[in-house]
Design an enzyme around this catalytic site. Structure first.
Site, PDB file in Angstrom:
ATOM      1  N   CYS A 128     -46.448 -44.145 116.691  1.00 56.33           N
ATOM      2  CA  CYS A 128     -45.020 -44.500 116.709  1.00 56.33           C
ATOM      3  C   CYS A 128     -44.193 -43.254 116.417  1.00 56.33           C
ATOM      4  O   CYS A 128     -43.826 -42.975 115.263  1.00 56.33           O
ATOM      5  CB  CYS A 128     -44.737 -45.607 115.688  1.00 56.33           C
ATOM      6  SG  CYS A 128     -43.049 -46.235 115.797  1.00 56.33           S
ATOM      7  N   TYR A 371     -30.595 -70.769 114.140  1.00 53.64           N
ATOM      8  CA  TYR A 371     -29.229 -71.046 114.572  1.00 53.64           C
ATOM      9  C   TYR A 371     -29.170 -72.436 115.206  1.00 53.64           C
ATOM     10  O   TYR A 371     -28.185 -72.797 115.825  1.00 53.64           O
ATOM     11  CB  TYR A 371     -28.763 -69.985 115.570  1.00 53.64           C
ATOM     12  CG  TYR A 371     -28.892 -68.580 115.022  1.00 53.64           C
ATOM     13  CD1 TYR A 371     -27.933 -68.061 114.153  1.00 53.64           C
ATOM     14  CD2 TYR A 371     -29.989 -67.790 115.332  1.00 53.64           C
ATOM     15  CE1 TYR A 371     -28.058 -66.781 113.633  1.00 53.64           C
ATOM     16  CE2 TYR A 371     -30.126 -66.499 114.808  1.00 53.64           C
ATOM     17  CZ  TYR A 371     -29.161 -66.008 113.960  1.00 53.64           C
ATOM     18  OH  TYR A 371     -29.284 -64.741 113.434  1.00 53.64           O
TER      19      TYR A 371
END
Length: 476
Positions: A128, A371
């Protein structure tokens, strides 16, 4: 994005991509260019969606304080691409920033330069470069022991001794034993204290998991990045992706099918719960089936390990399936015997004050975040789906929850999603745009980012459980 060819070169110098019919550089190792993967924070997510999420209307809880904290947490002194993408979920980002800020900047057992070097070691296991570069910059800012940046062999022996734990924790955490812990705690003048080791373990798990989120979300480097001679369509899955979508069922029918399966599972659970024996059988079945979840999209040359190889020893050591075919497998880790809530949390908090509270807040925020909508549908209870995602990651790591019916995993997670989950979790550096786009075509990008948050936290918690259990076994 088009690659700019040398105007003075002969047209025959550059081959034509068979997919997008654009000119590309030849693939000689000596020929490479600097280019951005895209102009935005992510090569998977449209920049407009990220910009919209960062409008102040989204930041209803202390927006200015959190924006300032985000800038303080970035070595660049500004909102980096990682923070911008994570900002699609402001409440989670707040919990993440508080935890990471405490790990890297606040009082703790380890000196600051150790913390950033451990971050580099952890990120390098997954190639990474995004994280390696950020913490190399931070190392320069601190300005001590700069020779360590030449490679792992230049670091002091105490940090080099952490390498074995780093590679096992990153790829096969179930192999960690109390002997690994003892070797670090009893090495003479280079010994680690228990508090230091717990700090190091949390840092390693944090940055292994964060690498999964970065690759899974297609987060672009904040600077120009050397890329070898490949056409952009090879990096993004152009062409094949469009064909896959055309051949798949319509997005609306995919959504309806998933909602129907969730409804049916709830009804079946209300009518009759599976027996304990049946729950064990379903876990073992799911664990074995994960062996066959793979992808043909892997391209070992897509990301060159050369930039980070100096921070990696035994680079060939990687993930192996917990349940391996034809081999004696490690015993299943029963979460009821050693859980985060009842065991890991208290151990971490005792040896590294307050970090347990911050980790717990982060885990809970990712898992409870909702949500109450799914794609175009509103008022949907997604708790069953969120738990399936989290528990599937733990299943691949050999962790079983006695009270969970693993039959739900097969009902809720289709194969393309399982391929994505396994790749992001186990070998994130191999994640492609094609994998990201192949599952949940109709869902919002923010919903897919939420998937990545769950995968990241599930992976981190799995690593911590194995490491903390080994520390507990050593202490007793």
């Amino acid at each position: 994005m088009n690659v700019n060819a040398d105007p003075h070169a002969s047209p025959s110098t550059y081959p034509i991509c068979s997919v997008c019919q654009k000119m590309i550089f030849d693939k000689e190792p000596s020929r490479s260019i600097h280019r951005l993967y895209s102009t935005g924070p992510s090569s998977f997510i449209p920049e407009e969606e990220i910009v919209e999420a960062w409008s102040l209307d989204m930041w209803v809880v202390e927006p200015h304080a959190e924006l300032l904290l985000a800038e303080l947490c970035s070595p660049t002194g500004r909102l980096d691409h990682l923070t911008q993408v994570m900002g699609l979920h402001p409440h989670y980002l707040q919990a993440f920033l508080r935890c990471q800020f405490y790990l890297l900047r606040r009082d703790g057992p380890l000196p600051l330069h150790y913390r950033h070097y451990i971050a580099i070691m952890a990120a390098a296991r997954h190639q990474c470069w995004f994280l390696v570069l950020l913490h190399v910059q931070e190392f320069y800012r601190i300005g001590v022991c700069l020779e360590w940046l030449k490679g792992l062999q230049y670091a002091n022996e105490k940090l080099r001794n952490l390498n074995t734990l780093n590679k096992i924790l990153a790829h096969r955490p179930w192999l960690i034993t109390k002997e690994h812990i003892e070797a670090l705690l009893k090495t003479g003048e280079n010994s680690w204290s228990l508090a230091e080791l717990v700090h190091a373990v949390v840092l390693l798990a944090h940055f292994h998991a964060l690498a999964s989120f970065i690759f899974g979300s297609g987060i672009n480097p904040d600077t120009l990045t050397p890329v070898s001679s490949y056409c952009t369509c090879e990096l993004t899955g152009f062409g094949q992706l469009e064909q896959d979508i055309l051949l798949s069922k319509s997005p609306e029918s995919e959504l309806e099918s998933l909602l129907e399966r969730m409804r049916r599972l709830r009804e079946e659970k209300e009518e009759e719960e599976a027996s304990e024996e049946e729950m064990v059988i379903r876990f073992e079945k799911e664990k074995k089936e994960s062996l066959f979840v793979g992808s043909t999209d892997f391209d070992d040359q897509m990301i060159s390990p050369s930039r980070v190889s100096r921070f990696v020893e035994d680079a060939a050591f990687g993930y192996q399936d917990f349940a391996r075919r034809g081999e004696d497998n490690p015993p299943t880790f029963r979460a009821q015997d050693y859980s985060w809530e009842d065991h890991g949390f208290s151990l971490v908090n005792r040896l590294y004050s307050d970090i347990g509270l911050l980790l717990d807040e982060k885990f809970r925020t990712a898992c409870d975040l909702t949500y109450y909508n799914m794609a175009s549908r509103e008022g949907v209870d997604t708790s069953m789906l969120r738990r399936a995602l989290f528990n599937y990651v733990h299943c691949m790591y050999g962790i079983r929850y006695d009270d969970y019916d693993y039959g739900e995993v097969n009902q809720l997670l289709e194969r393309n999603l399982k391929v994505y989950i396994k790749t992001v979790t186990c070998y994130p550096e191999r994640t492609t745009r094609r994998m990201y786009d192949r599952y949940w075509h109709q869902f919002r990008h923010s919903e897919k980012v939420h998937v990545n948050l769950l995968l990241m936290e599930a992976r981190m918690q799995a690593e911590l459980l194995y490491a903390l259990r080994a520390i507990t076994q050593y202490m007793t």
